[in-house]
Design a protein around this motif. Sequence first.
Motif, PDB file in Angstrom:
ATOM      1  N   VAL A 148       0.837  -1.199   0.000  1.00 50.67           N
ATOM      2  CA  VAL A 148       0.000   0.000   0.000  1.00 50.67           C
ATOM      3  C   VAL A 148       0.875   1.254   0.000  1.00 50.67           C
ATOM      4  O   VAL A 148       1.820   1.357   0.783  1.00 50.67           O
ATOM      5  CB  VAL A 148      -0.943   0.015   1.222  1.00 50.67           C
ATOM      6  CG1 VAL A 148      -1.909   1.197   1.141  1.00 50.67           C
ATOM      7  CG2 VAL A 148      -1.736  -1.297   1.325  1.00 50.67           C
ATOM      8  N   VAL A 149       0.534   2.197  -0.883  1.00 44.45           N
ATOM      9  CA  VAL A 149       1.229   3.484  -0.968  1.00 44.45           C
ATOM     10  C   VAL A 149       0.196   4.574  -1.192  1.00 44.45           C
ATOM     11  O   VAL A 149      -0.954   4.295  -1.531  1.00 44.45           O
ATOM     12  CB  VAL A 149       2.253   3.506  -2.133  1.00 44.45           C
ATOM     13  CG1 VAL A 149       3.309   2.439  -1.966  1.00 44.45           C
ATOM     14  CG2 VAL A 149       1.536   3.323  -3.484  1.00 44.45           C
ATOM     15  N   GLY A 150       0.596   5.846  -1.009  1.00 40.23           N
ATOM     16  CA  GLY A 150      -0.265   6.937  -1.414  1.00 40.23           C
ATOM     17  C   GLY A 150      -0.617   7.921  -0.323  1.00 40.23           C
ATOM     18  O   GLY A 150       0.159   8.176   0.591  1.00 40.23           O
ATOM     19  N   LEU A 151      -1.839   8.466  -0.415  1.00 44.07           N
ATOM     20  CA  LEU A 151      -2.298   9.560   0.421  1.00 44.07           C
ATOM     21  C   LEU A 151      -3.688   9.235   0.995  1.00 44.07           C
ATOM     22  O   LEU A 151      -4.505   8.643   0.294  1.00 44.07           O
ATOM     23  CB  LEU A 151      -2.396  10.847  -0.407  1.00 44.07           C
ATOM     24  CG  LEU A 151      -1.136  11.230  -1.221  1.00 44.07           C
ATOM     25  CD1 LEU A 151      -1.436  12.402  -2.144  1.00 44.07           C
ATOM     26  CD2 LEU A 151       0.038  11.546  -0.321  1.00 44.07           C
ATOM     27  N   ALA A 152      -3.944   9.569   2.218  1.00 47.28           N
ATOM     28  CA  ALA A 152      -3.007  10.068   3.213  1.00 47.28           C
ATOM     29  C   ALA A 152      -2.765   8.949   4.223  1.00 47.28           C
ATOM     30  O   ALA A 152      -3.653   8.148   4.510  1.00 47.28           O
ATOM     31  CB  ALA A 152      -3.579  11.297   3.919  1.00 47.28           C
TER      32      ALA A 152
END
Length: 366
Positions: free
Chosen positions: A277-281
């Motif tokens: 999992v990657v990203g914002l926020a």
Amino acid sequence: MGGKVSSMSPAPYDYDPFTSLRQNQFSDEEYENCFRFFDSQKRGFWTREDFRRFISAFFSNKQRPYFMLNDRIEEYFQDTDFNQDEKIDYNEFILAWKTTIKLAVRPISALVIVDVQNDFISGSLALHSCPANHQGEEVVPVINRVIRNVNFDVVAYTYDWHPLNHISFYENRHLRKEAPESPIRADDAHILDTVLFVGPPNLTSTIEQVLWPAHCIQKTPGADLHPDLIRIDNAIHVYKGTNPEIDSYSAFWDNMKLSKTSLDDQLRERFVTDVYVVGLATDVCVSATAMHAVENNYRTVLIEDACRGVNEREIEVKRAELAENGCIFVDSDVVPGMVAGDDRRPEVARGTFVENLKTIGRYHPR
């Protein structure tokens, strides 16, 4: 038995039985070869020392073993020694370890890229204007590097995709009736305050809602992915928060778990075992997505340098909750080896091992 650290040293072999298993599609013959490889006395079973050599070779990064506590190694031995005869025969090995070895050596990995959208980077809900003052655009080159350098089996992009009348918008706080027990009245609320609304009769009695600036409105430039983010062909695209009455941080479920997205079904159709999992926020949609990935029994890894968040204190709270539930935290530079099955970390494989013992009716918690 104390908590000493094992001083296992790398096995001096050019041949890696786990690479051979992968290359030969995990055939029964290769599992037998693997077992014989660690049977130093050629008696058809493993002694404790043989088992330690197996653990050393398996939990390793390109044949460099991870250090493990002696009591954890002994726990693995006792869990594998089903008949408690102080040795491990082939049947015990294959029942206890076949599934875990296969998933660790050839995981099927998905990269889930959460909400890398313009409004969170330069728009109405830009992270640089939030308490943590993070720069959301910093995740883009890290995620792009991961996409280029790692051979993921599946890539998914998620989007906040809100209608104009969405419950999460501060601007809409007067469109719904607040619950009498709400800690803050809508008239007195500020952005990022939490209000308790009366829910629709067909959904729930009350809805606890953080008030955000209007953001990621469907089919607007603010809802688009950042222009520099690499797009992968044949990726999964998940649109969440489409119901005006319930927010949806996670890419799997809405905030009250009343309805789910298609993500879980699409990952299972592709036989995914591991979710990165990657990203914002970090403390909102990323952590919610990671938690539901854990709950759905994916081996879940959060790539920390590819995430940015809203509030530093909340980031730490969510990190602790995720760690307690089995999520793993890494930096992007180690991901290629993990996805390739060369970097086999004890903390990632433990859950798979235990779940397998439960499946075959051999799990006896201590």
